[in-house]
Design a protein around this motif. Structure first.
Motif, short mmCIF file in Angstrom:
data_model
loop_
_atom_site.label_atom_id
_atom_site.label_comp_id
_atom_site.label_asym_id
_atom_site.label_seq_id
_atom_site.Cartn_x
_atom_site.Cartn_y
_atom_site.Cartn_z
N ASP A 98 6.91 -15.52 -7.65
CA ASP A 98 7.24 -16.94 -7.43
C ASP A 98 6.06 -17.73 -6.88
N VAL A 99 5.20 -17.08 -6.11
CA VAL A 99 4.00 -17.75 -5.59
C VAL A 99 3.05 -18.09 -6.74
N SER A 100 3.09 -17.29 -7.80
CA SER A 100 2.34 -17.56 -9.04
C SER A 100 0.82 -17.49 -8.86
N THR A 101 0.36 -16.57 -8.04
CA THR A 101 -1.09 -16.34 -7.92
C THR A 101 -1.37 -14.84 -7.97
N SER A 102 -2.52 -14.51 -8.51
CA SER A 102 -2.93 -13.09 -8.54
C SER A 102 -3.12 -12.54 -7.14
N LYS A 103 -3.54 -13.42 -6.21
CA LYS A 103 -3.74 -12.99 -4.83
C LYS A 103 -2.44 -12.52 -4.21
N ALA A 104 -1.33 -13.21 -4.52
CA ALA A 104 -0.03 -12.81 -3.97
C ALA A 104 0.36 -11.41 -4.47
N ILE A 105 0.07 -11.12 -5.74
CA ILE A 105 0.37 -9.80 -6.28
C ILE A 105 -0.46 -8.74 -5.57
N SER A 106 -1.73 -9.04 -5.35
CA SER A 106 -2.62 -8.09 -4.68
C SER A 106 -2.16 -7.83 -3.25
N LEU A 107 -1.71 -8.87 -2.55
CA LEU A 107 -1.22 -8.71 -1.18
C LEU A 107 0.04 -7.86 -1.17
N TRP A 108 0.92 -8.09 -2.12
CA TRP A 108 2.15 -7.28 -2.20
C TRP A 108 1.82 -5.81 -2.46
N LEU A 109 0.87 -5.57 -3.35
CA LEU A 109 0.47 -4.19 -3.64
C LEU A 109 -0.12 -3.51 -2.40
N ALA A 110 -0.90 -4.26 -1.63
CA ALA A 110 -1.55 -3.69 -0.46
C ALA A 110 -0.55 -3.29 0.62
N GLU A 111 0.61 -3.92 0.63
CA GLU A 111 1.59 -3.67 1.68
C GLU A 111 2.79 -2.86 1.22
#
Length: 464
Positions: free
Chosen positions: A26-39
């Protein structure tokens, strides 16, 4: 007056981490996906990726960078990755598969039906497609089908400096070491192998030929492309190199990496556990299995066990006069057959695991029997005394106590013999020894144990 609630996007300059994959999308950014993966752990990634709707899966496919796509698809199960790619068009699915190593991509593509498989392979980059096709050509569950065909290599005339430069091009593969090969018409002929330690400790101007492990030693832990993948664990344990080469004669075809070896060991352990529990392996994660699939995997085994258990009733029918004449004999039937099954299950569980890890075969039957029969004698004595005490507490006649005592000892020894020999015989004729599961060995011992019990009773008790 309404108070507007403020939702901070960062704490002390750091972006807030999406709690779920849907939130990250929903945030629609690649950075948000990377943060989710990291956590997020691997199991949670698997669960959330399975739950995506098709439109959410499509949105995610465009937010994934090559790095995050590789991390996501490489850390979920192949079945989950396959289900996710099914929700995308062929071009997007192929683009994501191109981010993976060829062996990981092949593990996902092999789950597709033939038409879907060909469409995806045609849409992939040519080099990746050709590499995956080569892996899919090997029979399933062989070393050739699981190997990674890309590896680090240098010519025998190279120095350590050259090997280090090659390793720097793809540092993620450094754990495999660097292979020393000669390119010939048939392929890469292996000459030796440089361990990561040799790369670090060797002088930069030192020839690799002076540091490498020669091919004669590398072959000691190498596998052939048609070798069953279950041999991998033993090879890697005997030679702690961190990589298992796959060779055809003198030629290096590929390598089995640490991650692949770990996956294979987990798969083999899971299959053995399922078989020993009296069920066929699922081949897919449990949470993705439908009740219909569970029924198909379990029902045949249960029917086989049901038929095998029928002869227990036949034995009791044959000795119904003895049971009628001395009803107290029936008191101990569950105790006797239960003990025999427990003894057999203990042995088969230990022996099957040892066969997988240490390569125990039929040629070792003398050592196995010697060890287990001595143990069985000790256990028979222990359980016979326990059985005698139990029979005495029930107040039965002395000859019943003696019958129970001798029967327990005989059943324990019989179960020990059967459980020690049967897995080795099955392995010899090419069957998986794990089929001698706990339920199966208990079923075999049930009927034969009853025969032992009643035959001893007829020999010892005058009224029978």
């Amino acid at each position: 007056m309404f108070r507007k609630t403020f939702h901070p996007r960062s704490i002390e300059g750091r972006p807030s981490v999406p709690k779920t994959l849907v939130e990250a999308i929903d945030v629609s950014t690649s950075k948000a996906i990377s943060l989710w993966l990291a956590e997020t752990g691997h199991d949670q990634r698997d669960y959330e990726l399975q739950a995506l709707e098709p439109d959410q899966a499509e949105a995610l496919s465009y937010l994934l960078t090559p790095e995050s796509a590789e991390e996501l698809l490489d850390t979920v199960s192949p079945h989950t990755a396959w289900r996710f790619l099914q929700k995308l068009d062929q071009a997007r699915a192929a683009a994501l598969l191109d981010t993976l190593d060829s062996d990981d991509a092949a593990r996902i593509i092999e789950l597709m039906d033939e038409q879907e498989k060909q469409e995806v392979l045609l849409a992939m980059e040519h080099a990746q497609s050709a590499s995956v096709r080569g892996l899919l050509a090997w029979p399933e569950d062989t070393a050739g089908s699981r190997m990674r065909p890309d590896f680090l290599y240098v010519h025998p005339d190279s120095t350590v400096q050259k090997a280090v430069e090659v390793a720097r091009v793809d540092p993620d593969d450094l754990e495999q070491g660097v292979f020393v090969t000669v390119l010939e018409k048939e392929g890469q002929r292996l000459v030796g192998w440089l361990s990561p330690a040799a790369l670090v400790l060797g002088r930069r101007d030192q020839p690799v030929s002076t540091l490498m492990t020669p091919v004669s030693k590398v072959k000691q832990w190498a596998l052939g492309p048609l070798d069953d993948q279950e041999h991998v664990a033993r090879k890697l344990r005997d030679h702690d190199s961190g990589v298992v080469p796959v060779m055809d004669g003198d030629f290096l075809l590929g390598v089995l990496t640490d991650d692949t070896v770990s996956d294979i060991m987990n798969e083999e352990a899971t299959e053995d556990a399922e078989r020993q529990g009296g069920s066929a392996p699922l081949d897919i994660p449990y949470m993705q299995a439908s009740p219909w699939l569970l029924w198909k995997k379990r029902a045949p085994w249960l029917l086989v066990l049901f038929v095998a258990e029928m002869y227990t009733g036949t034995v009791m029918k044959a000795f119904e006069d003895e049971i009628a004449a001395l009803a107290s004999l029936a008191f101990f039937i569950p105790l006797l057959i239960g003990t025999g099954g427990n003894v057999g299950t203990q042995i088969t569980t230990t022996l099957i695991r040892t066969m997988a890890q240490d390569g125990v075969r039929l040629r070792d039957i003398g050592r196995v029997l010697g060890k287990e029969l001595v143990t069985g004698i000790l256990l028979a004595g222990t359980l016979a005394i326990a059985g005698a005490i139990r029979a005495w507490t029930l107040g039965v006649m002395w000859y019943v106590i003696l019958t129970v005592t001798l029967s327990l000892a005989a059943i324990v020894l019989w179960s020990t013999l059967i459980a020690s020999v049967l897995p080795l015989l099955l392995k010899k004729i090419g069957l998986d020894p794990a089929v001698v599961s706990g339920p199966m060995i208990a079923t075999i011992v049930d009927g034969t144990g009853l025969m032992i019990y009643f035959l001893i009773a007829k020999a010892l008790i005058p009224i029978l």
